[in-house]
Design an enzyme around this catalytic site. Structure first.
Site, mmCIF file in Angstrom:
data_model
loop_
_atom_site.group_PDB
_atom_site.id
_atom_site.type_symbol
_atom_site.label_atom_id
_atom_site.label_comp_id
_atom_site.label_asym_id
_atom_site.label_seq_id
_atom_site.Cartn_x
_atom_site.Cartn_y
_atom_site.Cartn_z
ATOM 1 N N LYS A 68 0.844 -1.188 0.000
ATOM 2 C CA LYS A 68 0.000 0.000 0.000
ATOM 3 C C LYS A 68 0.880 1.238 0.000
ATOM 4 C CE LYS A 68 -4.603 0.715 1.975
ATOM 5 N NZ LYS A 68 -5.424 0.617 3.204
HETATM 6 O O1 G3P Z 1 -8.355 1.274 4.377
HETATM 7 C C1 G3P Z 1 -8.778 2.613 4.422
HETATM 8 C C2 G3P Z 1 -9.791 2.773 5.507
HETATM 9 O O2 G3P Z 1 -9.342 2.088 6.663
HETATM 10 C C3 G3P Z 1 -10.072 4.200 5.899
HETATM 11 O O3 G3P Z 1 -11.294 4.203 6.592
HETATM 12 O O4 G3P Z 1 -12.911 4.953 8.292
HETATM 13 O O5 G3P Z 1 -10.449 5.572 8.502
HETATM 14 O O6 G3P Z 1 -11.900 6.613 6.721
HETATM 15 P P1 G3P Z 1 -11.654 5.389 7.583
#
Ligand code: G3P
Length: 220
Positions: A83
């Protein structure tokens, strides 16, 4: 549509994997920090739990550092997906690692032009964050539709849209309606995909009526 679990918690991933209905896992530095686990150890364990791609994010921000970290992460298991952030250095590293045969996932995508550049860099996946987009008053799902429109025009762009930052089951429905390739879900949202009160009510009624027959269904 492929469904990935967005978590670094082993028990959550085990529970979801036991359904036989998940196709991969995504992690990020915040999820790893939350797990409290040594990074490489956690990734190795997750890679053994699922056959599909497991995203592990570099911490470096320079090309040389990202490539070196990406190679090391890619060496943990065949299904590790490196990533990388959507920066010029991240795209350079993505191009190099992708050309060397590593799976790559370009993350923190918030615009269609960013997604176009990730695809030109040969990313295996691009991760548009729809929830964070919604959080600041933009329509995250429109971003997915725009990216899908662009990618569909050019067969040479083989990058898969990995919808991330998913906040609820309607995000999953809408993402599937766009034709996005993947959605990565917090475990609670994965579980909520099946929730419907009428299903629960209907099954209870069926079982109650069956009970009244006094019969049993034969088993082989
Ligand atoms: O993998 C990306 C994801 O974990 C981001 O999610 O909820 O932190 O915006 P969030």
């Amino acid at each position: 549509m492929k469904l990935f679990i967005d978590s670094a918690e082993i028990k959550e991933i085990e529970e979801a994997a036991a359904t036989g209905l998940i196709d991969g896992v995504t992690t990020n530095p915040s999820l790893i920090a939350k797990s409290g686990r040594p990074f490489a150890e956690a990734i190795k364990e997750i890679c053994a739990l699922v056959d599909g791609p497991v995203s592990a994010e570099v911490a470096a921000t320079d090309f040389d550092g990202m490539v070196a970290e990406g190679r090391a992460l890619g060496g943990i298991a065949e299904n590790v997906t490196v990533k990388l952030p959507l920066t010029w250095e991240g795209l350079r590293a993505c191009k190099t690692l992708s050309e060397d045969g590593f799976l790559t996932n370009v993350t923190l995508c918030f615009s269609a032009t960013q997604a176009l550049m990730a695809a030109k860099a040969g990313a295996t996946f691009v991760s548009p964050f729809i929830g964070r987009h919604d959080d600041v008053g933009f329509e995250g799902m429109q971003l997915i539709r725009d990216i899908k429109t662009i990618y569909d025009h050019y067969e040479e762009l083989e990058t898969e849209i990995l919808v991330a930052s998913v906040r609820h089951p309607l995000h999953v429905r809408d993402a599937a309606m766009t034709g996005a390739h993947v959605a990565t879900l917090p475990p609670a949202i994965f579980k909520a995909l099946l929730n419907h009160p009428l299903t629960d009510k209907g099954l209870a009624a069926f079982l109650a009526d069956w009970q009244k027959t006094g019969q049993t269904v034969p088993r082989a």
